[in-house]
Design a protein around this motif. Structure first.
Motif, short mmCIF file in Angstrom:
data_model
loop_
_atom_site.label_atom_id
_atom_site.label_comp_id
_atom_site.label_asym_id
_atom_site.label_seq_id
_atom_site.Cartn_x
_atom_site.Cartn_y
_atom_site.Cartn_z
N ASN A 157 0.85 -1.19 0.00
CA ASN A 157 0.00 0.00 0.00
C ASN A 157 0.89 1.24 0.00
O ASN A 157 1.57 1.53 0.97
CB ASN A 157 -0.90 -0.02 1.25
CG ASN A 157 -1.89 1.13 1.27
OD1 ASN A 157 -1.79 2.07 0.48
ND2 ASN A 157 -2.85 1.06 2.18
N LEU A 158 0.87 2.00 -1.11
CA LEU A 158 1.67 3.21 -1.21
C LEU A 158 0.89 4.45 -0.78
O LEU A 158 1.48 5.44 -0.37
CB LEU A 158 2.17 3.40 -2.66
CG LEU A 158 2.97 2.26 -3.28
CD1 LEU A 158 3.50 2.69 -4.64
CD2 LEU A 158 4.12 1.84 -2.37
N TYR A 159 -0.42 4.38 -0.92
CA TYR A 159 -1.27 5.53 -0.55
C TYR A 159 -2.69 5.03 -0.34
O TYR A 159 -3.18 4.17 -1.08
CB TYR A 159 -1.27 6.60 -1.63
CG TYR A 159 -2.23 7.74 -1.35
CD1 TYR A 159 -1.85 8.83 -0.57
CD2 TYR A 159 -3.53 7.72 -1.86
CE1 TYR A 159 -2.74 9.87 -0.30
CE2 TYR A 159 -4.43 8.75 -1.60
CZ TYR A 159 -4.02 9.83 -0.82
OH TYR A 159 -4.90 10.84 -0.55
N SER A 160 -3.36 5.58 0.67
CA SER A 160 -4.77 5.28 0.91
C SER A 160 -5.45 6.55 1.39
O SER A 160 -5.06 7.11 2.41
CB SER A 160 -4.90 4.16 1.95
OG SER A 160 -6.26 3.86 2.19
N GLY A 161 -6.44 7.01 0.64
CA GLY A 161 -7.14 8.23 1.04
C GLY A 161 -8.01 8.76 -0.08
O GLY A 161 -8.28 8.07 -1.07
N ARG A 162 -8.44 9.99 0.05
CA ARG A 162 -9.30 10.61 -0.95
C ARG A 162 -8.51 10.92 -2.22
O ARG A 162 -7.33 11.31 -2.16
CB ARG A 162 -9.91 11.90 -0.40
CG ARG A 162 -10.94 11.69 0.71
CD ARG A 162 -11.65 13.00 1.03
NE ARG A 162 -12.36 13.51 -0.13
CZ ARG A 162 -13.60 13.17 -0.48
NH1 ARG A 162 -14.28 12.32 0.25
NH2 ARG A 162 -14.17 13.69 -1.55
#
Length: 298
Positions: A207-212
């Protein structure tokens, strides 16, 4: 916010290959989530694990706040993780009748779902006569028959022509507007940027990025610059902590902004330092540029 799916430190190994590595993220009700990554990044494996199609190596996941078993929870999930597969010589309506029998759903749901996907006028046509886009829409209708709380789609526009892609994307937004949470896996940056509210960026199972999505692309942007004093300007930019990465290609300098700055302010600062700019444009970073930055770090 009400959690639909919670994934904690999920890992899946196939022999020496780690397909998913210590993956964690949460899906909340009422949003459109995209799992974004290149082919082989672990998107389909992750979906297979949470749908009980693939066994995990370690880690955990829970549906709907861990208030029910995975078997019962999946009754509230609609999913398409492979190419649409129906009986070719049977009509769309008859194919969905079979799905209703399998899912224990009343037949009166069929017309309702066919209308949602725009196939009510072709319900008596044989599946083999459907275009690829129509087949995909029928698969979505099939997944919606049990009124799922979340709809999971793996590469929903794969192989479709531009019109088919537009129809599926519009359909996904329509379904979400009725309160259904969507989780889709895609390698198409454009798809995630146009359709999704949230994104999980995967590469090599991590997971490199998680968000809006809007927060991911809400950087301070970058400047495109040209000057006769190129070497001097590059040196100034690299020494200034207000700026990030500096790159030069075909005489065009690109520099990322670490802090907010307007073009006219920058132009004045450079003029005071004796650098005359022949080209100055401020641009916003796209999801593609952000994605490439993230994956280049891996």
């Amino acid at each position: 916010m009400e959690p639909i799916l919670n994934i904690n430190n999920l890992t899946k190994k196939f022999g020496y290959l780690t397909a998913v590595s210590d993956l964690s993220f949460t899906i909340y009700k009422g949003n459109i989530y995209g799992i974004l990554g290149p082919n082989g990044s672990g998107k389909s494996t992750t979906l297979g694990i949470v749908l009980n199609v693939i066994n995990k190596t370690s880690g955990d996941f829970s549906w709907f706040g861990d208030q029910t078993t995975t078997h019962d929870a999946l009754k509230k999930v609609g999913a398409i993780i492979e190419n649409p597969n129906f009986y070719p010589y049977m009509s769309a309506y008859d194919n969905l009748k079979l799905v209703c029998k399998i899912k224990g759903v009343e037949f009166n749901k069929i017309d309702e779902k066919l209308k949602i996907v725009g196939l009510e006028n072709r319900k008596n046509s044989a599946f083999k006569n459907y275009s690829l886009g129509m087949k995909q829409r029928l698969a979505i209708a099939s997944a919606l028959l049990n009124d799922p709380e979340i709809l999971i789609l793996d590469e929903p526009t794969n192989g479709l022509d531009p019109q088919g892609i537009h129809q599926i994307r519009h359909l996904i937004k329509d379904i979400a507007s009725q309160g259904t949470t969507i989780l889709l896996a895609s390698h198409l940056l454009d798809e995630v940027e146009k359709v999704c509210t949230h994104v999980v960026v995967l590469n090599k199972g991590k997971n490199l990025y998680s968000g809006r999505v809007d927060e991911m692309i809400a950087s301070h942007g970058f400047f495109e610059l040209k000057t006769a004093n190129q070497k001097e300007l590059v040196g100034l930019l690299e020494d200034d902590t207000s700026f990030g990465k500096v790159s030069v290609s075909d005489g065009l300098i690109k520099v990322l902004l670490k802090t907010p700055m307007e073009a006219n302010t920058f132009n004045s600062q450079m003029f005071e330092k004796g650098i005359i700019l022949s080209h100055l444009v401020k641009r916003k970073q796209s999801l593609e540029e952000q994605f490439l930055q993230l994956t280049e770090k891996e």
